[in-house]
Design an enzyme around this catalytic site. Structure first.
Site, PDB file in Angstrom:
ATOM      1  N   HIS A 139      20.379  19.445 -21.085  1.00  0.00           N
ATOM      2  CA  HIS A 139      19.833  19.860 -22.376  1.00  0.00           C
ATOM      3  C   HIS A 139      19.588  18.662 -23.279  1.00  0.00           C
ATOM      4  O   HIS A 139      19.443  18.816 -24.491  1.00  0.00           O
ATOM      5  CB  HIS A 139      20.782  20.845 -23.071  1.00  0.00           C
ATOM      6  CG  HIS A 139      20.649  22.240 -22.549  1.00  0.00           C
ATOM      7  ND1 HIS A 139      21.376  23.290 -23.019  1.00  0.00           N
ATOM      8  CD2 HIS A 139      19.864  22.743 -21.574  1.00  0.00           C
ATOM      9  CE1 HIS A 139      21.047  24.396 -22.377  1.00  0.00           C
ATOM     10  NE2 HIS A 139      20.125  24.078 -21.477  1.00  0.00           N
ATOM     11  N   ASP A 160     -15.098 -14.621  -2.465  1.00  0.00           N
ATOM     12  CA  ASP A 160     -14.025 -15.124  -1.600  1.00  0.00           C
ATOM     13  C   ASP A 160     -14.323 -14.959  -0.119  1.00  0.00           C
ATOM     14  O   ASP A 160     -13.429 -15.124   0.712  1.00  0.00           O
ATOM     15  CB  ASP A 160     -12.708 -14.444  -1.940  1.00  0.00           C
ATOM     16  CG  ASP A 160     -12.715 -12.952  -1.588  1.00  0.00           C
ATOM     17  OD1 ASP A 160     -13.809 -12.414  -1.327  1.00  0.00           O
ATOM     18  OD2 ASP A 160     -11.631 -12.345  -1.588  1.00  0.00           O
ATOM     19  N   THR A 208     -25.083  -5.933   6.208  1.00  0.00           N
ATOM     20  CA  THR A 208     -23.716  -6.253   6.632  1.00  0.00           C
ATOM     21  C   THR A 208     -23.786  -7.178   7.835  1.00  0.00           C
ATOM     22  O   THR A 208     -24.872  -7.563   8.277  1.00  0.00           O
ATOM     23  CB  THR A 208     -22.943  -4.982   7.027  1.00  0.00           C
ATOM     24  OG1 THR A 208     -23.508  -4.465   8.241  1.00  0.00           O
ATOM     25  CG2 THR A 208     -23.009  -3.920   5.930  1.00  0.00           C
ATOM     26  N   ASP A 261     -26.691 -11.978   3.046  1.00  0.00           N
ATOM     27  CA  ASP A 261     -25.371 -11.367   3.052  1.00  0.00           C
ATOM     28  C   ASP A 261     -24.380 -12.336   3.680  1.00  0.00           C
ATOM     29  O   ASP A 261     -24.565 -12.769   4.827  1.00  0.00           O
ATOM     30  CB  ASP A 261     -25.394 -10.064   3.848  1.00  0.00           C
ATOM     31  CG  ASP A 261     -24.014  -9.441   3.924  1.00  0.00           C
ATOM     32  OD1 ASP A 261     -23.524  -8.972   2.880  1.00  0.00           O
ATOM     33  OD2 ASP A 261     -23.419  -9.444   5.023  1.00  0.00           O
TER      34      ASP A 261
END
Length: 624
Positions: free
Chosen positions: A246, A442, A535, A598
């Protein structure tokens, strides 16, 4: 300055009734008594009574042929009590207002609604609103309701659960608080009633369970009542030990500690031989309940469970038969948890494992506990025999740890891998520059990590005479070192090539072409990209096509390899005109990536081309 707590509610006065309405809408096995608000006239005095009772929908008033098990108390502890109504557990639950004992009329209404000729057991948990001051509302209200029900002809029994182990042993009539251990008593009593036992037998099992259970709570924050301000009793780096549900102050406020330390302290308190709250000693069997108080993520509760089980086993010599972890008895939005331990025996386990339809009871914890961890499986040997597995493992380890005398094919493979890795190292800065315009800049650094590690591992780790095994090892290396999407895709590339190559006893140009085809298919399948998506596949797909076509036309394997490498370079160059459909580049405006190749495609073309020319040079050198 204290601030009013944020709540997703309407009127603070309606939270309990609206909770009940939502609960029964969610679970069709539950109903509630149509009693809020209800005007009851007594001796010409009008009293507004709110009957907040949840009951099983399959129990017909007065005709229930088993012992009715009823519990309840103030709201704010959800899913307790209403969430534990269902076959095999509670027959009905009475809710008071938040942290307020339910009135006698509500308790009586529940008794009358579900009790049949077998009688009714009331399970009550006393609470303390202020430290060391006994809160008798539940005991008195449930007791008065029981006596009134008896006068109406109902068979009645009542069991009080006081499982709090934080406070000193009680003196006089001041009892212990009822905490999360009450839930386990509910389950034992409900299962006993469902098995058809008499009222006296159900009450006896519930009483026994209440005498062998103990609980202690820990809080990181104070709960906020609907419509009220949030207490600042606890500082940002403080925690409270031994509090009730409580929001009342605990036994002590201490500095925040790692959870392992907290669990150790709580277990020591519950199992204290000085207070002897529980008849549990070394060699005993127990049930463990890790309970969240309302705002504790399941991750943190599981971390507590992970510490508590071995602590009980190793430090106290206690066997843990069952573990229940979850948010079962809360204190509104309090951050914290409680630990409950109940001494177990065959009968208690049978009651806990018995099926129930109570929606909040944790399922999946029943049954004997297998070992918590098993060894990581290793790839099976072709024969499947243990002795051959061991022999193969020993031979493979010897291959990895001793210098190898390379075969001609091993020398060619080594030269190709070394050339490809060195080329990636050489173009690191270019890859980073291109990637900074279309990604996070990166790509070169990531590929560089993979390439340098491959060069380091070549002599000591890769079995060059085993082409398939070498490719498999390279895949594991790049995934471990490069990480992220690139590492996974390259590992898929290598794993698919490995699966293709290992099917052959001898490996030639056609087998390498098949391996490349399998690799491209696997990357496309799992990565979702294909030709024209911008890609690395835009370099590898043309290479695969030209290599297969050249070999089929009867070209010399080296010539075919060189031609396919030129196709890879042309494919990478063509990505300058492509609109990205995969990777980070797909989120960039097309005009920003125009004229930039790419980086992934360029990297793939670079190591492929370097490997092709290394094979050509190595073969010409050996021929001469």
């Amino acid at each position: 300055m204290a601030l009013q707590g944020k709540k997703l509610i309407n009127d603070p006065n309606d939270v309990v009734t609206e909770f009940i309405e939502g609960l029964v809408e969610t679970y069709p096995g539950l109903q509630y008594l149509d009693g809020f608000p209800q005007i009851i006239s007594r001796v010409c005095v009008c009293v507004c009574v709110q009957i907040k009772v949840v009951l099983r929908a399959d129990v017909v008033q007065g005709a229930y042929d088993k012992v009715a098990v009823i519990s309840g108390g103030g709201s704010g502890h959800e899913p307790t009590h209403a969430g534990f109504v269902g076959a095999g557990m509670l027959t009905a639950a009475i809710s008071g207002d938040v942290f307020t004992s339910p009135p006698v009329d509500s308790i009586l209404a529940a008794i009358r609604a579900v009790t049949g000729p077998m009688g009714c057991l009331l399970i009550v948990k006393p609470l303390i609103v202020e430290r060391l001051q006994n809160y008798t509302g539940d005991r008195l209200n449930f007791g008065l309701a029981a006596e009134q029900a008896k006068s109406e002809g109902y068979k009645m029994e009542m069991v009080i659960v006081g499982d709090d182990c934080a406070l000193p042993p009680p003196r006089g009539i001041a009892g212990r608080r009822g905490l999360a251990g009450t839930i386990l008593v509910h389950k034992v009593a409900g299962a006993a009633a469902d098995a058809g036992l008499s009222l006296a037998e159900v009450a006896a099992e519930a009483k026994h369970a209440s005498e062998v259970v103990g609980t202690m709570g820990v809080a990181l924050s104070v709960c906020t009542l609907p419509g009220q301000v949030t207490s600042d009793r606890l500082g940002p780096k403080q925690m409270e030990l031994g509090l009730g549900i409580h929001g009342e102050p605990g036994v002590a406020v201490v500095e925040l500690q790692p959870i392992d330390v907290v669990v150790e302290h709580v277990l020591k308190q519950i199992l204290s031989q000085e207070t002897q709250y529980l008849p549990i000693t070394r060699g005993s069997n127990v049930v463990l309940l890790i309970n969240g108080l309302g705002a504790t993520p399941i991750m943190e509760l599981m971390i507590a469970a992970r510490k508590a089980v071995p602590e009980l086993q190793l430090e106290y010599g206690i066997a843990v038969d069952r573990v229940y972890t979850g948010t079962l008895m809360t204190s509104l939005d309090m951050a914290g948890f409680s630990i409950t331990i109940m001494r177990s025996d065959e009968n208690i386990l049978q009651r806990l494992d018995a099926p129930t339809k109570a929606p909040a009871w944790p399922v999946g914890s029943e049954g004997n506990r297998p070992p918590a961890k098993i060894p990581v499986p290793v790839p099976p040997s072709p024969s499947g025999k243990d002795d051959e597995n061991l022999l193969i493992t020993m031979i493979y380890l010897q291959i990895l740890t001793e210098p190898q005398e390379l075969s001609k094919q091993g020398c060619i493979l080594e030269a190709a891998i070394e050339a490809g890795a060195k080329e990636i190292i050489n173009i690191k800065d270019n890859l980073n520059e291109w990637d900074s315009k279309v990604g996070d800049g990166d790509c070169g650094t990531t590929m560089y990590r993979g390439a340098t590690t491959i060069l380091e591992d070549m002599k000591k780790r890769y079995p060059m005479n085993d082409a398939a095994g070498t490719i498999n090892e390279i895949g594991s290396t790049v995934r471990r070192v490069m990480g992220g999407t690139s590492g996974i895709l390259y590992d898929i590339l290598c794993k698919a090539a490995y699966a293709s190559l290992k099917q052959n006893t001898s490996i030639g140009a056609n087998e390498w072409a098949d391996a490349l085809e399998a690799s491209v298919a696997a990357v496309s399948k799992y990565g979702g990209a294909s030709a024209g998506y911008r890609t690395m596949l835009d370099a590898l797909i043309p290479a695969r096509t030209v290599l297969k076509q050249s070999l089929k036309a009867g070209d010399d394997p080296v010539t075919a390899f060189i031609a396919s490498s030129e196709a890879a370079s042309a494919g990478a160059e063509s990505t300058k005109q492509m609109q990205a459909k995969a990777g980070r580049s797909s989120y960039i405006a097309p005009d920003l990536v125009a004229s930039v190749p790419d980086p992934g495609a360029v990297a793939a073309a670079a190591w492929y081309r370097a490997a092709a020319h290394a094979v050509k040079s190595k073969l010409h050198a050996s021929d001469s």
